[in-house]
Design an enzyme around this catalytic site. Structure first.
Site, short mmCIF file in Angstrom:
data_model
loop_
_atom_site.label_atom_id
_atom_site.label_comp_id
_atom_site.label_asym_id
_atom_site.label_seq_id
_atom_site.Cartn_x
_atom_site.Cartn_y
_atom_site.Cartn_z
CG ASP A 128 -28.39 7.93 1.23
OD1 ASP A 128 -27.49 8.14 2.07
OD2 ASP A 128 -28.91 6.81 1.07
NE ARG A 268 -1.33 5.03 7.64
CZ ARG A 268 -1.12 5.20 8.95
NH1 ARG A 268 -2.12 5.39 9.77
NH2 ARG A 268 0.11 5.16 9.44
O1 F6P Z 1 -29.68 5.18 3.10
C1 F6P Z 1 -28.99 5.70 4.20
C2 F6P Z 1 -27.73 4.95 4.43
O2 F6P Z 1 -27.10 5.52 5.55
C3 F6P Z 1 -26.78 4.87 3.23
O3 F6P Z 1 -26.05 6.05 3.05
C4 F6P Z 1 -25.96 3.66 3.61
O4 F6P Z 1 -25.43 3.00 2.49
C5 F6P Z 1 -26.96 2.77 4.28
O5 F6P Z 1 -28.00 3.59 4.75
C6 F6P Z 1 -26.39 1.97 5.41
O6 F6P Z 1 -27.40 1.17 5.92
P1 F6P Z 1 -27.24 0.20 7.17
O7 F6P Z 1 -27.21 1.06 8.40
O8 F6P Z 1 -28.45 -0.66 7.11
O9 F6P Z 1 -25.96 -0.52 6.97
#
Ligand code: F6P
Length: 344
Positions: A128, A268
């Site tokens: 992120d 979509r």
């Molecule tokens: O923080 C990294 C991240 O990939 C975010 O971009 C995303 O919202 C989250 O983790 C998803 O987490 P999980 O794999 O626990 O659903």
């Protein structure tokens, strides 16, 4: 010879193994050995598992995605005696220091533990790119390259079918991933959490493009983006993790439905999801991860605990972990303005 512990916490991220290898190799040059605590903070709690990390175990892992020691979103601060268990486990395994590789949650815990006197250094990780006190986090470059390639591919199919495609990109409450991938992948509209948007404004752009004979539109939307009408981000369900983080997702599907209703054009949605986190790291992330790992061990050697290895420009420096976890690093308005001139 002294022993150093290493753990990886939070969502996995390309480049984690490059850091682990680097920690092991650098530690060996200083006469130290390394053990890995399995599954994030879980490995440091009662019943946690460890794994010996010798040079032979890590020499070929720099190109592998994920983390060879596993990860979790376990929060030891939520457990009774969680902190004491971490300290006990470090002592039990004779580790004089710990390298904690993680994002805001993992390093937030590390910060609390450091304030209690534990000897920890941090390495910033997250696709992120939302950690403060560092210009970049490893994993981000790989993730935006994957998202950019996806946008490139979606251009050709959207154009052939004259469709509007809404592409959901990870990033939680910071829009770095959608902004960078959207810019590199030529999205016609980019939506990020920092700048709430009006759905009618999107429909206007879509219709204007159609009038100009541009029969397709690609919208890059950050999973945490906020439609002004809703006043909040979209979530899949009410579930939260141990760090009280909500599960984001669903904005693309929701937007696609509204755009189709309001414009009458076939629309979509595509969710890139965990594809963005999987697989081999880019050259940039391998080099960044390697340099951060070397720095983390140097910091341990110099007794710089409570600090995190960080990239500032082209230099790797050390900064207080507290600075990194204080506030989320968000996209500044001027960065969004730069991108906005390409929306059309
Ligand atoms: O923080 C990294 C991240 O990939 C975010 O971009 C995303 O919202 C989250 O983790 C998803 O987490 P999980 O794999 O626990 O659903």
């Amino acid at each position: 010879m002294k022993k150093i512990g290493v753990m990886t916490g939070g969502g996995d991220c390309p480049g984690l193994n490059a850091v682990i290898r680097s920690v092991v190799v650098k530690a060996a040059t200083l006469g130290h050995e390394v053990i890995g605590f399995k599954r994030g903070w879980k490995g440091l709690l009662e019943g946690g598992e460890t794994v010996r990390l010798d040079i032979e175990d890590v020499e070929d892992i720099y190109m592998l995605g994920g983390t060879i020691i596993g990860t979790s979103r376990t929060n030891p601060l939520k457990l009774e005696n969680g902190m004491e268990q971490v300290e006990k486990n470090l002592q039990k395994h004779e580790c004089f220091a710990l390298v904690a590789i993680g994002g805001e949650d993992t390093l937030g815990v590390a910060n609390v533990l450091c304030n209690k006197g534990m000897k920890i250094v941090g390495v910033p990780k997250t696709i992120d790119n939302d950690l403060s006190a560092t210009d970049y986090t490893f994993g981000f470059d790989t993730a935006i390259n994957i998202a950019t390639e996806a946008l490139d591919r979606l251009h050709t199919t959207a154009k052939s079918h004259e469709r509007v495609l809404v592409v959901e990109i990870m990033g939680r409450h910071a829009g770095w991933m959608a902004l960078h991938a959207g810019m590199a992948g030529g999205a016609h509209i980019i939506l990020i959490p920092e700048v709430p948007f009006d759905v009618d404004w999107i429909c206007q752009i879509v219709k204007e493009r159609k009038k100009k004979g541009k029969d397709y539109t690609l919208v890059a939307v950050s999973e945490g983006a906020i439609p002004t009408d809703f006043g909040s981000f979209v979530t899949k369900d009410a579930k939260k993790d141990e760090f009280e983080r909500e599960r984001l997702g669903g904005i693309a599907e929701c937007l696609a439905r509204i755009i189709e209703e309001k414009t009458g054009l076939e629309t979509r949605s595509v969710v890139l999801g965990h594809l963005q986190r999987g697989g081999s790291p880019t050259t940039y992330d391998r080099v960044l991860g390697t340099r951060l790992g070397v720095k983390a061990v140097e910091m341990i050697h110099n007794g710089e605990f409570g600090k995190m290895a960080s990239v500032r420009g082209t230099e790797i420096v050390s900064v207080p972990i507290a600075e990194a976890v204080e506030v989320l690093k968000k996209v500044p308005p001027e960065r969004y303005e730069e991108a906005r001139i390409f929306f059309a």
